[in-house]
Scaffold this motif. Structure first.
Motif, PDB file in Angstrom:
ATOM      1  N   VAL A   1     -68.880 -72.705 -58.507  1.00 55.38           N
ATOM      2  CA  VAL A   1     -69.988 -73.653 -58.380  1.00 55.38           C
ATOM      3  C   VAL A   1     -70.707 -73.404 -57.061  1.00 55.38           C
ATOM      4  CG1 VAL A   1     -70.673 -76.079 -58.256  1.00 55.38           C
ATOM      5  CG2 VAL A   1     -68.745 -75.407 -59.711  1.00 55.38           C
ATOM      6  N   LEU A   2     -72.017 -73.336 -57.113  1.00 54.98           N
ATOM      7  CA  LEU A   2     -72.859 -73.264 -55.918  1.00 54.98           C
ATOM      8  C   LEU A   2     -73.703 -74.525 -55.891  1.00 54.98           C
ATOM      9  CD1 LEU A   2     -73.979 -71.537 -53.500  1.00 54.98           C
ATOM     10  CD2 LEU A   2     -75.754 -70.755 -55.097  1.00 54.98           C
ATOM     11  N   ILE A   3     -73.601 -75.296 -54.820  1.00 50.77           N
ATOM     12  CA  ILE A   3     -74.323 -76.559 -54.730  1.00 50.77           C
ATOM     13  C   ILE A   3     -75.098 -76.603 -53.422  1.00 50.77           C
ATOM     14  CG2 ILE A   3     -72.282 -77.731 -53.768  1.00 50.77           C
ATOM     15  CD1 ILE A   3     -73.224 -80.280 -55.198  1.00 50.77           C
ATOM     16  N   GLY A   4     -76.328 -77.086 -53.484  1.00 52.04           N
ATOM     17  CA  GLY A   4     -77.151 -77.134 -52.278  1.00 52.04           C
ATOM     18  C   GLY A   4     -78.338 -78.060 -52.446  1.00 52.04           C
ATOM     19  N   MET A  51     -72.762 -61.323 -59.708  1.00 56.23           N
ATOM     20  CA  MET A  51     -71.709 -61.923 -60.521  1.00 56.23           C
ATOM     21  C   MET A  51     -72.330 -62.826 -61.566  1.00 56.23           C
ATOM     22  SD  MET A  51     -70.303 -64.790 -57.835  1.00 56.23           S
ATOM     23  CE  MET A  51     -69.475 -65.714 -59.126  1.00 56.23           C
ATOM     24  N   SER A  52     -71.517 -63.314 -62.472  1.00 56.30           N
ATOM     25  CA  SER A  52     -71.996 -64.239 -63.493  1.00 56.30           C
ATOM     26  C   SER A  52     -70.969 -65.343 -63.682  1.00 56.30           C
ATOM     27  CB  SER A  52     -72.223 -63.501 -64.827  1.00 56.30           C
ATOM     28  OG  SER A  52     -71.003 -62.923 -65.284  1.00 56.30           O
ATOM     29  N   GLY A  53     -71.323 -66.339 -64.495  1.00 56.59           N
ATOM     30  CA  GLY A  53     -70.362 -67.371 -64.834  1.00 56.59           C
ATOM     31  C   GLY A  53     -70.206 -68.486 -63.822  1.00 56.59           C
ATOM     32  N   PHE A  54     -71.162 -68.624 -62.885  1.00 54.54           N
ATOM     33  CA  PHE A  54     -71.072 -69.725 -61.924  1.00 54.54           C
ATOM     34  C   PHE A  54     -72.166 -70.748 -62.221  1.00 54.54           C
ATOM     35  CE2 PHE A  54     -73.951 -66.699 -60.044  1.00 54.54           C
ATOM     36  CZ  PHE A  54     -74.915 -67.448 -59.387  1.00 54.54           C
ATOM     37  N   THR A  55     -71.940 -71.962 -61.764  1.00 60.93           N
ATOM     38  CA  THR A  55     -72.854 -73.077 -62.010  1.00 60.93           C
ATOM     39  C   THR A  55     -73.637 -73.392 -60.751  1.00 60.93           C
ATOM     40  OG1 THR A  55     -71.370 -74.024 -63.668  1.00 60.93           O
ATOM     41  CG2 THR A  55     -73.001 -75.504 -62.696  1.00 60.93           C
ATOM     42  N   THR A 104     -60.844 -73.470 -59.174  1.00 59.83           N
ATOM     43  CA  THR A 104     -62.283 -73.229 -59.071  1.00 59.83           C
ATOM     44  C   THR A 104     -62.743 -73.319 -57.616  1.00 59.83           C
ATOM     45  OG1 THR A 104     -62.661 -74.167 -61.266  1.00 59.83           O
ATOM     46  CG2 THR A 104     -64.574 -73.973 -59.821  1.00 59.83           C
ATOM     47  N   THR A 105     -63.538 -72.366 -57.194  1.00 59.98           N
ATOM     48  CA  THR A 105     -64.098 -72.383 -55.846  1.00 59.98           C
ATOM     49  C   THR A 105     -65.518 -72.934 -55.884  1.00 59.98           C
ATOM     50  OG1 THR A 105     -62.781 -70.473 -55.141  1.00 59.98           O
ATOM     51  CG2 THR A 105     -64.753 -70.986 -53.841  1.00 59.98           C
ATOM     52  N   MET A 106     -65.748 -73.986 -55.103  1.00 60.77           N
ATOM     53  CA  MET A 106     -67.091 -74.549 -54.965  1.00 60.77           C
ATOM     54  C   MET A 106     -67.646 -74.202 -53.593  1.00 60.77           C
ATOM     55  SD  MET A 106     -68.327 -78.549 -54.884  1.00 60.77           S
ATOM     56  CE  MET A 106     -68.252 -78.843 -56.650  1.00 60.77           C
ATOM     57  N   VAL A 107     -68.856 -73.709 -53.550  1.00 58.56           N
ATOM     58  CA  VAL A 107     -69.530 -73.401 -52.287  1.00 58.56           C
ATOM     59  C   VAL A 107     -70.646 -74.418 -52.083  1.00 58.56           C
ATOM     60  CG1 VAL A 107     -70.968 -71.753 -51.029  1.00 58.56           C
ATOM     61  CG2 VAL A 107     -69.017 -70.942 -52.386  1.00 58.56           C
ATOM     62  N   ALA A 108     -70.586 -75.159 -51.001  1.00 55.89           N
ATOM     63  CA  ALA A 108     -71.634 -76.111 -50.655  1.00 55.89           C
ATOM     64  C   ALA A 108     -72.449 -75.538 -49.498  1.00 55.89           C
ATOM     65  CB  ALA A 108     -71.029 -77.460 -50.260  1.00 55.89           C
ATOM     66  N   LEU A 109     -73.740 -75.380 -49.704  1.00 58.97           N
ATOM     67  CA  LEU A 109     -74.609 -74.844 -48.662  1.00 58.97           C
ATOM     68  C   LEU A 109     -74.992 -75.953 -47.691  1.00 58.97           C
ATOM     69  CD1 LEU A 109     -76.999 -72.651 -50.859  1.00 58.97           C
ATOM     70  CD2 LEU A 109     -75.056 -71.870 -49.482  1.00 58.97           C
ATOM     71  N   VAL A 110     -74.661 -75.773 -46.433  1.00 55.68           N
ATOM     72  CA  VAL A 110     -74.980 -76.743 -45.376  1.00 55.68           C
ATOM     73  C   VAL A 110     -76.044 -76.111 -44.500  1.00 55.68           C
ATOM     74  CG1 VAL A 110     -74.087 -78.014 -43.390  1.00 55.68           C
ATOM     75  CG2 VAL A 110     -72.703 -77.818 -45.469  1.00 55.68           C
ATOM     76  N   LEU A 120     -82.811 -71.470 -63.094  1.00 50.82           N
ATOM     77  CA  LEU A 120     -81.588 -71.102 -62.377  1.00 50.82           C
ATOM     78  C   LEU A 120     -80.679 -72.303 -62.165  1.00 50.82           C
ATOM     79  CD1 LEU A 120     -79.987 -68.974 -60.623  1.00 50.82           C
ATOM     80  CD2 LEU A 120     -81.322 -69.828 -58.685  1.00 50.82           C
ATOM     81  N   ILE A 121     -81.270 -73.457 -61.899  1.00 52.47           N
ATOM     82  CA  ILE A 121     -80.494 -74.664 -61.589  1.00 52.47           C
ATOM     83  C   ILE A 121     -79.947 -75.264 -62.876  1.00 52.47           C
ATOM     84  CG2 ILE A 121     -80.579 -76.974 -60.567  1.00 52.47           C
ATOM     85  CD1 ILE A 121     -82.917 -75.961 -58.822  1.00 52.47           C
TER      86      ILE A 121
END
Length: 257
Positions: free
Chosen positions: A95-98, A117-121, A209-215, A161-162
């Motif tokens: 997951v990529l969240i920002g 890569m593929s398969g991420f939200t 699952t790895t979630m990346v939060a953009l700060v 994309l979102i």
């Protein structure tokens, strides 16, 4: 900062919605501040600011309006972030969240990640009151993010994309900033919204699952606002209960590491 380093004359068209520390910082670097509304009101005047900036630059020699909402370089500038994340996490990003303001950070990073890569939200976060993801429009205090009523959603916001667009209120965003600060990290208001959404979603993620939060916003510019009890109380934004809820989420996160 770049203008100061390279010897450019820099003018910022601003409103009083911007955090005072941000404005003081720009002025210290030699920026000329032009207020689109100079009556002391805290109204977010995005559309008026962009219109004035465009008018000021039109027909002037050696003058450029950067137009960050529609400037493709905004998104391209985040391509290296995607590569850094991909390398650091061995391509394991679920997951990529920002935050979604101009769309440059989230969509620029996300678009480049799709090449690796593929398969991420991809999850976009905007303030309650912003219009990018629909819903009623109203004022909000988070700065540097969202699209207020009357403003045009920029070309960089890639709705294809979102995968999901969500809203976080000022109280929750700012309570998160204040709670996170007590762990030793200062983050800004828009980042507080992103982190709050990320924290509340962690328990629902599949194991591993790895979630990346953009700060994208540091908290040092918000000493007069988010981290000022008087300012927060005057605007009915101070919520010790919400801060305690975020404290509990952070504690749970640390225990589960």
């Amino acid at each position: 900062m770049i203008a100061a380093e390279r010897g450019y004359t820099f003018t910022a068209v601003v409103d009083n919605h911007a955090a005072p520390d941000k404005l003081r910082g720009m002025k210290a670097l030699g920026t000329e501040l032009v207020y689109v509304v100079d009556d002391g009101t805290e109204e977010l005047a995005t559309a008026a600011r962009e219109e004035l900036a465009e008018d000021m630059a039109r027909g002037q020699d050696n003058t450029v309006f950067t137009e960050q909402h529609n400037n493709l370089a905004n998104g391209v500038g985040y391509f290296p972030v995607a590569h850094e994340l991909h390398e650091a996490l061995d391509g394991d990003i679920g997951v990529l969240i920002g935050a979604v303001g101009t769309g440059g950070a989230l969509c620029g990073t996300g678009r480049e990640l799709t090449k690796l890569m593929s398969g991420f939200t991809v999850i976009g976060v905007e303030p309650k009151g912003s219009i990018a993801f629909g819903g009623p429009a109203h004022d909000y205090y988070q700065s540097g993010t969202g699209t207020p009523e009357g403003a045009t959603i920029g070309a960089l916001v890639d709705f294809d994309l979102i995968d999901e667009g969500v809203k976080v209120g000022d109280i929750e965003a700012f309570a998160t900033c204040r709670a996170v600060a007590r762990t030793g990290l200062l983050i800004g208001g828009s980042a507080g919204g992103v982190v709050h959404e990320a924290l509340t979603r962690l328990s629902d993620l599949p194991p591993g699952t790895t979630m990346v939060a953009l700060v994208n916003d540091g908290g040092e510019k918000y000493m007069d606002t988010v981290f000022n009890d008087e300012w927060m109380s005057e605007r009915n934004l101070l919520s010790p209960d919400t801060e305690r809820e975020v404290d509990e989420l952070l504690t749970k996160l640390r225990r589960n590491r």
